[in-house]
Design a protein around this motif. Sequence first.
Motif, PDB file in Angstrom:
ATOM      1  N   PHE A  78     -14.471   7.475   0.024  1.00 37.44           N
ATOM      2  CA  PHE A  78     -14.274   6.577   1.170  1.00 37.44           C
ATOM      3  C   PHE A  78     -15.612   6.014   1.642  1.00 37.44           C
ATOM      4  CE2 PHE A  78     -11.015  10.030   1.641  1.00 37.44           C
ATOM      5  CZ  PHE A  78      -9.987   9.319   1.055  1.00 37.44           C
TER       6      PHE A  78
ATOM      7  N   ASN B  49       1.080  11.283  13.107  1.00 36.62           N
ATOM      8  CA  ASN B  49       1.292  10.504  14.318  1.00 36.62           C
ATOM      9  C   ASN B  49       0.542   9.195  14.237  1.00 36.62           C
ATOM     10  OD1 ASN B  49       1.083  13.626  15.681  1.00 36.62           O
ATOM     11  ND2 ASN B  49       2.881  12.356  16.044  1.00 36.62           N
TER      12      ASN B  49
ATOM     13  N   GLY C  68      -5.964   5.381   0.465  1.00 36.70           N
ATOM     14  CA  GLY C  68      -4.543   5.694   0.530  1.00 36.70           C
ATOM     15  C   GLY C  68      -3.849   4.671   1.414  1.00 36.70           C
ATOM     16  N   GLU C  69      -3.849   4.995   2.678  1.00 39.25           N
ATOM     17  CA  GLU C  69      -3.143   4.188   3.643  1.00 39.25           C
ATOM     18  C   GLU C  69      -4.153   3.858   4.732  1.00 39.25           C
ATOM     19  OE1 GLU C  69       0.881   5.026   6.284  1.00 39.25           O
ATOM     20  OE2 GLU C  69       0.054   6.527   4.957  1.00 39.25           O
ATOM     21  N   ARG C  70      -3.841   2.897   5.574  1.00 39.59           N
ATOM     22  CA  ARG C  70      -4.817   2.581   6.612  1.00 39.59           C
ATOM     23  C   ARG C  70      -4.980   3.737   7.594  1.00 39.59           C
ATOM     24  NH1 ARG C  70      -6.012  -2.571  10.651  1.00 39.59           N
ATOM     25  NH2 ARG C  70      -8.014  -1.668  11.250  1.00 39.59           N
TER      26      ARG C  70
ATOM     27  N   ILE D 107      -2.635   5.385  12.152  1.00 41.10           N
ATOM     28  CA  ILE D 107      -3.071   6.761  11.993  1.00 41.10           C
ATOM     29  C   ILE D 107      -4.544   6.819  12.385  1.00 41.10           C
ATOM     30  CG2 ILE D 107      -3.432   8.630  10.346  1.00 41.10           C
ATOM     31  CD1 ILE D 107      -1.175   7.428   8.686  1.00 41.10           C
ATOM     32  N   VAL D 108      -4.899   7.795  13.194  1.00 42.60           N
ATOM     33  CA  VAL D 108      -6.289   7.945  13.614  1.00 42.60           C
ATOM     34  C   VAL D 108      -6.792   9.301  13.135  1.00 42.60           C
ATOM     35  CG1 VAL D 108      -7.879   8.044  15.559  1.00 42.60           C
ATOM     36  CG2 VAL D 108      -5.946   6.456  15.615  1.00 42.60           C
TER      37      VAL D 108
ATOM     38  N   ILE E 202      -7.786   4.743  10.770  1.00 45.91           N
ATOM     39  CA  ILE E 202      -8.978   4.477  11.571  1.00 45.91           C
ATOM     40  C   ILE E 202      -9.605   5.829  11.849  1.00 45.91           C
ATOM     41  CG2 ILE E 202      -9.794   3.714  13.826  1.00 45.91           C
ATOM     42  CD1 ILE E 202      -7.474   1.632  13.733  1.00 45.91           C
TER      43      ILE E 202
ATOM     44  N   MET F  63       0.844  -1.213   0.000  1.00 45.22           N
ATOM     45  CA  MET F  63       0.000   0.000   0.000  1.00 45.22           C
ATOM     46  C   MET F  63       0.870   1.250   0.000  1.00 45.22           C
ATOM     47  SD  MET F  63      -2.863   1.085   2.800  1.00 45.22           S
ATOM     48  CE  MET F  63      -4.354   0.279   2.234  1.00 45.22           C
TER      49      MET F  63
ATOM     50  N   SER G 214      -9.732  -5.445  10.869  1.00 40.48           N
ATOM     51  CA  SER G 214     -10.549  -4.271  11.139  1.00 40.48           C
ATOM     52  C   SER G 214     -10.766  -4.149  12.642  1.00 40.48           C
ATOM     53  CB  SER G 214     -11.905  -4.388  10.434  1.00 40.48           C
ATOM     54  OG  SER G 214     -12.714  -5.330  11.091  1.00 40.48           O
ATOM     55  N   VAL G 215     -11.212  -2.971  13.070  1.00 37.61           N
ATOM     56  CA  VAL G 215     -11.452  -2.772  14.491  1.00 37.61           C
ATOM     57  C   VAL G 215     -12.566  -3.707  14.959  1.00 37.61           C
ATOM     58  CG1 VAL G 215     -12.102  -1.087  16.254  1.00 37.61           C
ATOM     59  CG2 VAL G 215     -10.647  -0.391  14.346  1.00 37.61           C
TER      60      VAL G 215
ATOM     61  N   PHE H 261     -14.934   4.140  12.389  1.00 36.64           N
ATOM     62  CA  PHE H 261     -14.851   3.312  11.183  1.00 36.64           C
ATOM     63  C   PHE H 261     -13.443   2.750  11.083  1.00 36.64           C
ATOM     64  CE2 PHE H 261     -18.966   4.151   9.255  1.00 36.64           C
ATOM     65  CZ  PHE H 261     -19.402   5.220  10.042  1.00 36.64           C
ATOM     66  N   GLY H 262     -13.349   1.437  11.153  1.00 39.06           N
ATOM     67  CA  GLY H 262     -12.042   0.830  11.302  1.00 39.06           C
ATOM     68  C   GLY H 262     -11.714  -0.257  10.302  1.00 39.06           C
ATOM     69  N   ASP H 263     -12.406  -0.308   9.171  1.00 42.97           N
ATOM     70  CA  ASP H 263     -12.070  -1.335   8.187  1.00 42.97           C
ATOM     71  C   ASP H 263     -10.660  -1.118   7.652  1.00 42.97           C
ATOM     72  OD1 ASP H 263     -14.458  -2.532   8.530  1.00 42.97           O
ATOM     73  OD2 ASP H 263     -15.301  -1.992   6.577  1.00 42.97           O
ATOM     74  N   VAL H 264     -10.024  -2.206   7.323  1.00 43.33           N
ATOM     75  CA  VAL H 264      -8.621  -2.132   6.912  1.00 43.33           C
ATOM     76  C   VAL H 264      -8.452  -1.268   5.666  1.00 43.33           C
ATOM     77  CG1 VAL H 264      -6.655  -3.491   6.113  1.00 43.33           C
ATOM     78  CG2 VAL H 264      -8.103  -4.376   7.943  1.00 43.33           C
ATOM     79  N   ASP H 265      -9.355  -1.433   4.718  1.00 40.20           N
ATOM     80  CA  ASP H 265      -9.192  -0.752   3.436  1.00 40.20           C
ATOM     81  C   ASP H 265     -10.115   0.440   3.253  1.00 40.20           C
ATOM     82  OD1 ASP H 265      -7.216  -2.522   2.527  1.00 40.20           O
ATOM     83  OD2 ASP H 265      -8.761  -4.002   2.044  1.00 40.20           O
TER      84      ASP H 265
ATOM     85  N   ASP I  45      -9.741   3.557   3.820  1.00 40.34           N
ATOM     86  CA  ASP I  45      -9.075   4.680   3.159  1.00 40.34           C
ATOM     87  C   ASP I  45      -8.296   4.119   1.981  1.00 40.34           C
ATOM     88  OD1 ASP I  45      -7.118   6.749   2.493  1.00 40.34           O
ATOM     89  OD2 ASP I  45      -7.757   7.708   4.363  1.00 40.34           O
TER      90      ASP I  45
ATOM     91  N   PHE J  33       0.726   7.685   1.990  1.00 41.79           N
ATOM     92  CA  PHE J  33       0.203   9.012   1.676  1.00 41.79           C
ATOM     93  C   PHE J  33       0.308   9.968   2.851  1.00 41.79           C
ATOM     94  CE2 PHE J  33      -1.920   6.503  -1.564  1.00 41.79           C
ATOM     95  CZ  PHE J  33      -1.873   7.344  -2.663  1.00 41.79           C
TER      96      PHE J  33
ATOM     97  N   GLU K 261      -4.222  13.799  -3.032  1.00 39.82           N
ATOM     98  CA  GLU K 261      -4.490  12.365  -3.175  1.00 39.82           C
ATOM     99  C   GLU K 261      -4.496  11.713  -1.798  1.00 39.82           C
ATOM    100  OE1 GLU K 261      -5.422  10.950  -5.747  1.00 39.82           O
ATOM    101  OE2 GLU K 261      -4.924  12.404  -7.302  1.00 39.82           O
ATOM    102  N   PRO K 262      -5.155  10.590  -1.617  1.00 38.69           N
ATOM    103  CA  PRO K 262      -5.980   9.905  -2.616  1.00 38.69           C
ATOM    104  C   PRO K 262      -7.359  10.538  -2.782  1.00 38.69           C
ATOM    105  CG  PRO K 262      -6.052   8.724  -0.561  1.00 38.69           C
ATOM    106  CD  PRO K 262      -5.111   9.868  -0.342  1.00 38.69           C
TER     107      PRO K 262
END
Lengths: 223, 223
Positions: free
Chosen positions: B129, A9, B89-91, B12-13, B93, A1, A55-56, B81-85, B87, A4, B37-38
Motif C-alpha cells: 500500500f 463498519n 482491495g477496497e477503498r 471504511i476507515v 481511508i 472493485m 480522494s480526501v 491517507f485518503g486516496d481512492v486507490d 488500498d 474484501f 488478501e489483498p
Amino acid sequence: MAIFYNQQNRFIVGVDCVIFGLCNGRLSILLNQRKFEPEKGRWSLMGGFVRDNESVDDAAKRVLFDLTGLENLFMKQVHTFGDVDRDTGERVISVCYCALINVDEHDHRRVRSHDATWIDMDDIAELGFDHSEMVASSLRMIKRRFVSEPVAFSLLPRFFTLTQLQQLYEVVIGETMDKRNFRKRVAENPCIQKTELIDKTMSRRGAALYRYNASLFDRYFHL
Amino acid sequence: MAIFYNQQNRFIVGVDCVIFGLCNGRLSILLNQRKFEPEKGRWSLMGGFVRDNESVDDAAKRVLFDLTGLENLFMKQVHTFGDVDRDTGERVISVCYCALINVDEHDHRRVRSHDATWIDMDDIAELGFDHSEMVASSLRMIKRRFVSEPVAFSLLPRFFTLTQLQQLYEVVIGETMDKRNFRKRVAENPCIQKTELIDKTMSRRGAALYRYNASLFDRYFHL
DNA sequence: TCAAAAGTGTTCAGGGTACACCCATGG
DNA sequence: CCATGGGTGTACCCTGAACACTTTTGA
C-alpha cells in the motif's frame, strides 16, 4: 472493485477547511452560519463530505474551490477528528485542512452566495462542534510553518511592501519585530526580490514593491 | 442517534500504526506479513478498522494494545491517507498513528502471536500500500519532536545511562554528537535526574543510571 | 513646513560548537 | 597492567537582539 472488507463498519467522512486570509491587516478566517440542522445558525467552518471516486484531499480542494473559485493553493491537512460524538447530528469523521489565500484574488460573489464571512481571528466566538479545536490546531500549524517555510506569500498579493510582509509576520507570530532586523533577514533571502515598482498608497514617499520568486527556493534552501 | 446526513457516502476507515522501538541500539519498527488478501504475504504496518462506538484514537490504541499489551503510551496521529486507490482491495481511508515503545516492556508473546517482527529502520524494504509513505511521515514527525519534546524517554527503560540516551539521539537525528556538549545540555535539564544506581553491564567502571521525571516538565518548561 | 511612513548599521551577549585528556575497574 | 567505556572544562565564533536617526514627498 472486489469486496474484501465486507464486514467492516462504514462511516461518513467529512472535510472541514480553516481558510485563513488577511483582511485589512488582520488575520481572519472564513466562516459561515449553518443553514441546516444540526446546529443550524451556529458559526462553523466551511465543510463538505467526501464522495466516492474522490480522494480526501480532492474533497477539501473541491470545498475550497466552490467557496472561493481558487485552485492550487497552499493547503495542508491538519488533523483528523474522530470522536464518536463530535458531530451532534450523526457520526462523522472529519479531516481538517487549512488553507491560506490572498483575499484580494478570491471570488467575492461565490463567498457571499455561501453566506460566508471573514471574521477576525480575535473576534471568533465559540464555534459549533469541535471547530474551535480545529482552528486552534490550524493556527499552531501555520505559526510553526511560518518561520521555516515560505508560507507568508500565499496570503499576500503578488507585489507587496516589506512593511506589509512584516505586519503579516507580526500578526501571525503574535509579537512585534524590529524593523531593521526584519529587513536584514529579508535581504538574505534571494527569493524575495525587489522590483522597480513603487507603492504610493500607504505613504507620500512610496515603498518599494517586492515579489516572491518561488522557483529559486529549491536552489537556495534545499541545495 | 438521529439520521441527518442520510444521503452521504460511507467509507471504511482504518488505522495504521508505525510502532517505533529500540532494538539493540537500532531504531526499528514492528511489521507483520499480511495473512490475508489483498497483498497477502507482503510486509505491512500493524493496522485495524475503526468500529462503531469507538473513536479513531481509541481504534489506534486498541490495535496497539492487542499487539503489545501496552497502554498509555506516547502515541500521536500523523496523517490521514485518503486516496481512492490506496488500498488495492477496497477503498479504505486510513489514519496513520505513530507510537514509541520501550521494547523491554512489551509483551513478546502477543507480538509473536501476531507474526509481527521488529525490523531495523535501515533494513525496511518496500512495504505494501502506501505504508512506506506512512513510515516516512512518522519518522519526520519523530525527528521534529525529538529536539523540542521529551520524546526519547518513551523508547528507553525507566533507568538509562547517558551513553544510551546519546546513542538514541544519534540514531534518531541521524548524526553523531559531541559527548561533552550532549552531557552539558542534559545537566541543564532538571527533569533528567541522576540516581544512585550504577549500570555495570556496559563497562568495567560502571555508568550512572538516570531517570526522567516527567512531573517536573510543566514546572520548568511551560512556566 | 510638517506629518507620516520608508529606509538604513553597529554593538553586544549568549548559545552552540569544537576539541583532548584522566578515571575506574574487571579480567 | 591494560583495555574499555565513563566522565569532565574551556575557548571561540556566530547568530539573534537591542537600539535611533535620516529621507522623501504630498498636502
